[in-house]
Design a protein around this motif. Structure first.
Motif, PDB file in Angstrom:
ATOM      1  N   ARG A 226       0.833  -1.215   0.000  1.00  0.00           N
ATOM      2  CA  ARG A 226       0.000   0.000   0.000  1.00  0.00           C
ATOM      3  C   ARG A 226       0.863   1.260   0.000  1.00  0.00           C
ATOM      4  O   ARG A 226       0.401   2.320  -0.367  1.00  0.00           O
ATOM      5  N   TYR A 227       2.112   1.116   0.462  1.00  0.00           N
ATOM      6  CA  TYR A 227       2.999   2.282   0.570  1.00  0.00           C
ATOM      7  C   TYR A 227       3.847   2.480  -0.684  1.00  0.00           C
ATOM      8  O   TYR A 227       4.621   3.424  -0.764  1.00  0.00           O
ATOM      9  N   ASN A 228       3.723   1.585  -1.670  1.00  0.00           N
ATOM     10  CA  ASN A 228       4.485   1.763  -2.916  1.00  0.00           C
ATOM     11  C   ASN A 228       3.973   3.009  -3.631  1.00  0.00           C
ATOM     12  O   ASN A 228       2.771   3.284  -3.645  1.00  0.00           O
ATOM     13  N   ARG A 229       4.887   3.711  -4.270  1.00  0.00           N
ATOM     14  CA  ARG A 229       4.465   4.909  -5.029  1.00  0.00           C
ATOM     15  C   ARG A 229       3.386   4.567  -6.061  1.00  0.00           C
ATOM     16  O   ARG A 229       2.457   5.343  -6.280  1.00  0.00           O
ATOM     17  N   ALA A 230       3.541   3.410  -6.707  1.00  0.00           N
ATOM     18  CA  ALA A 230       2.584   3.017  -7.755  1.00  0.00           C
ATOM     19  C   ALA A 230       1.188   2.847  -7.168  1.00  0.00           C
ATOM     20  O   ALA A 230       0.196   3.312  -7.740  1.00  0.00           O
ATOM     21  N   SER A 231       1.093   2.194  -6.015  1.00  0.00           N
ATOM     22  CA  SER A 231      -0.222   1.960  -5.393  1.00  0.00           C
ATOM     23  C   SER A 231      -0.853   3.288  -4.998  1.00  0.00           C
ATOM     24  O   SER A 231      -2.052   3.512  -5.215  1.00  0.00           O
ATOM     25  N   LEU A 232      -0.042   4.173  -4.411  1.00  0.00           N
ATOM     26  CA  LEU A 232      -0.566   5.466  -3.963  1.00  0.00           C
ATOM     27  C   LEU A 232      -1.052   6.291  -5.152  1.00  0.00           C
ATOM     28  O   LEU A 232      -2.082   6.964  -5.083  1.00  0.00           O
TER      29      LEU A 232
ATOM     30  N   ILE B 296      -8.280   0.077  -3.180  1.00  0.00           N
ATOM     31  CA  ILE B 296      -8.369   1.078  -4.247  1.00  0.00           C
ATOM     32  C   ILE B 296      -9.788   1.180  -4.818  1.00  0.00           C
ATOM     33  O   ILE B 296     -10.307   2.272  -5.036  1.00  0.00           O
ATOM     34  N   VAL B 297     -10.432   0.028  -5.050  1.00  0.00           N
ATOM     35  CA  VAL B 297     -11.746   0.066  -5.723  1.00  0.00           C
ATOM     36  C   VAL B 297     -12.866   0.371  -4.729  1.00  0.00           C
ATOM     37  O   VAL B 297     -13.804   1.089  -5.057  1.00  0.00           O
ATOM     38  N   GLY B 298     -12.758  -0.180  -3.521  1.00  0.00           N
ATOM     39  CA  GLY B 298     -13.785   0.116  -2.521  1.00  0.00           C
ATOM     40  C   GLY B 298     -14.409  -1.139  -1.953  1.00  0.00           C
ATOM     41  O   GLY B 298     -13.977  -2.264  -2.234  1.00  0.00           O
TER      42      GLY B 298
ATOM     43  N   HIS C 218       5.538  -0.595 -10.534  1.00  0.00           N
ATOM     44  CA  HIS C 218       5.301   0.690 -11.203  1.00  0.00           C
ATOM     45  C   HIS C 218       3.855   0.780 -11.678  1.00  0.00           C
ATOM     46  O   HIS C 218       3.153  -0.229 -11.740  1.00  0.00           O
ATOM     47  N   ALA C 219       3.428   1.996 -11.978  1.00  0.00           N
ATOM     48  CA  ALA C 219       2.044   2.204 -12.421  1.00  0.00           C
ATOM     49  C   ALA C 219       2.032   2.923 -13.753  1.00  0.00           C
ATOM     50  O   ALA C 219       2.962   3.683 -14.074  1.00  0.00           O
TER      51      ALA C 219
ATOM     52  N   LYS D 109       3.618   7.603 -16.008  1.00  0.00           N
ATOM     53  CA  LYS D 109       4.222   6.408 -15.407  1.00  0.00           C
ATOM     54  C   LYS D 109       4.790   6.778 -14.050  1.00  0.00           C
ATOM     55  O   LYS D 109       5.381   7.845 -13.888  1.00  0.00           O
ATOM     56  N   VAL D 110       4.614   5.890 -13.102  1.00  0.00           N
ATOM     57  CA  VAL D 110       5.115   6.136 -11.746  1.00  0.00           C
ATOM     58  C   VAL D 110       6.024   4.979 -11.361  1.00  0.00           C
ATOM     59  O   VAL D 110       5.608   3.814 -11.397  1.00  0.00           O
ATOM     60  N   PHE D 111       7.256   5.312 -10.999  1.00  0.00           N
ATOM     61  CA  PHE D 111       8.245   4.282 -10.649  1.00  0.00           C
ATOM     62  C   PHE D 111       8.641   4.412  -9.182  1.00  0.00           C
ATOM     63  O   PHE D 111       8.505   5.486  -8.590  1.00  0.00           O
ATOM     64  N   PRO D 112       9.221   3.349  -8.614  1.00  0.00           N
ATOM     65  CA  PRO D 112       9.757   3.498  -7.256  1.00  0.00           C
ATOM     66  C   PRO D 112      10.927   4.461  -7.263  1.00  0.00           C
ATOM     67  O   PRO D 112      11.510   4.726  -8.320  1.00  0.00           O
TER      68      PRO D 112
END
Ligand code: NAD
Length: 351
Positions: free
Chosen positions: A124-130, A191-193, A259-260, A271-274
């Motif tokens: 949950r604390y990964n940059r991609a998840s956030l 994330i979805v609920g 990554h996201a 794109k979001v990487f660690p």
């Protein structure tokens, strides 16, 4: 500054990440290592220059402020409750327990004894998840229509034969879902609920030396109207990148491993990487955020703040897992909140 006295119970695989994170945290002081296997307790004790024990009750008698539980799933609740009753804060590895009944007892014990209970879901604390959560919550994706998750990893028979607790309903509490896919299931529901209902199936197709599922699929209906699709198996040929995609009216946001990729109509792809300089301690697919969650938990204790992933929050992924086991066992859809029948254990799936 006041330093928290920390003891780590369970000195197996994942403990290396907990010891390293605690040793690096200036607000914490490691005071004990504990494992029922003396050689493991000794190895960690000597590595960190701290006393080591084989009985967690002796560790609780030392009066630590915090214990980390890094033991097999079947004894998380017993150890957590014993610690809470002595006024010790508890940070437990996932899953918080095997059954929802045990989870409820842990939550109650923490509440009654006024201690904090944290459950590790480091991703949950990964940059991609956030970033993906933010894309959903800010409305950038529009109304969420669907979500899908794929976990296709590789766990050979030796993974089970070399462990004295994995691969049974009593010891591990399940297979690919409760152990491997639970991280992505946690992210999906976070994330979805809230989940409204689900229908699922599961089987043991390749690991005939164990009782539990090595494949599962489910359709999930969320309260916000989104439909979810889940597939998980641990008989693929390697640990393929985990995939979680959320589909909204305006685009998609996808987590692939760490990554996201966020694609929104009319906007450039993002794109979001660690962070570049992150340090992988332990296995690559465990992710990089254990240290962040452990540091946060210590701050919560020191400053008496609420814990992000407390018992109630950590229970949600377990409810998701247990509801799938129940639906797959009975062949019936499951409505949430899932009222787990007391003593429910799926039958052996070995053919
Ligand atoms: N968050 C993650 O990414 C991640 C990764 C791996 C494991 N885990 C979780 O961490 C936990 C431990 O997994 P692992 O792979 O390290 O298992 P492991 O079998 O390698 O280690 C568990 C250790 O606990 C010890 N133990 C058992 N009962 C004990 C007791 N009563 N008191 C003290 N020690 C006891 C065992 O002897 C063993 O050394 C599990 O809940 C697992 O799901 C989480």
């Amino acid at each position: 500054m006041e330093r928290l006295k920390v003891a780590i119970i369970g000195c197996g695989n994942v403990s290396s990440v907990h010891f390293a994170a605690t040793a690096q945290n200036l607000a914490a002081e490691l005071i004990a290592a504990c494992d029922t296997k003396p050689e493991r307790a000794k190895a960690m004790g000597e590595k960190y220059g701290i006393p080591y024990f084989t009985d967690y009750n002796e560790v609780l008698e030392l009066g630590p402020d915090v214990i980390h539980i890094c033991t097999p799933h079947y004894n998380h609740s017993e150890i957590a409750i014993a610690a809470a009753q002595k006024g010790i804060h508890v940070l437990t590895e996932k899953p918080m327990s095997i059954t929802l009944y045990e989870a409820d007892n842990m939550i109650r014990a923490a509440r009654e004894n006024n201690v904090k209970l944290g459950v590790i879901f480091q991703n949950r604390y990964n940059r991609a998840s956030l970033a993906v959560k933010e894309a959903v919550e800010s409305g950038q994706l529009g109304r969420i229509k669907g979500a899908r998750m794929f976990v296709t990893w590789h766990r050979p028979d030796e993974y089970y034969s070399q462990s004295d607790w994995k691969g049974t309903w009593e010891g591990e509490g399940g297979g690919v879902l409760i152990d491997q896919a639970i991280h992505t299931m946690d992210l999906m529901q976070w994330i979805v609920g809230e989940i409204d209902s689900l229908e699922a199936s599961m089987a043991n197709r390749t690991h005939h030396i164990i009782d539990v599922e090595d494949v599962a699929e489910a359709v999930i209906r969320f309260k916000n109207g989104a439909i979810g699709s889940l597939y998980a198996c641990n008989y693929y040929t390697y640990d393929a990148d985990v995939l979680l995609e959320v589909h909204g009216e305006l685009g998609t946001a996808r987590i692939e491993k760490d990554h996201a990729v966020i694609r929104i109509a009319g906007q450039p792809e993002r794109k979001v990487f660690p962070e570049d300089d992150y340090e992988v301690i332990g296995k690559d697919y465990w992710g990089v955020s254990h240290k962040i969650q452990i540091d946060e938990f210590y701050r919560d204790v020191l400053e008496n703040r609420p814990v992000d992933i407390d018992g109630v929050e950590g229970r949600k992924a377990l409810e998701f897992v247990r509801a799938i086991y129940y639906s797959a066992t009975t062949g019936e859809p499951v409505q949430f909140p899932f009222q787990e029948p007391m003593g429910f254990t799926p039958p052996s799936l070995t053919r």
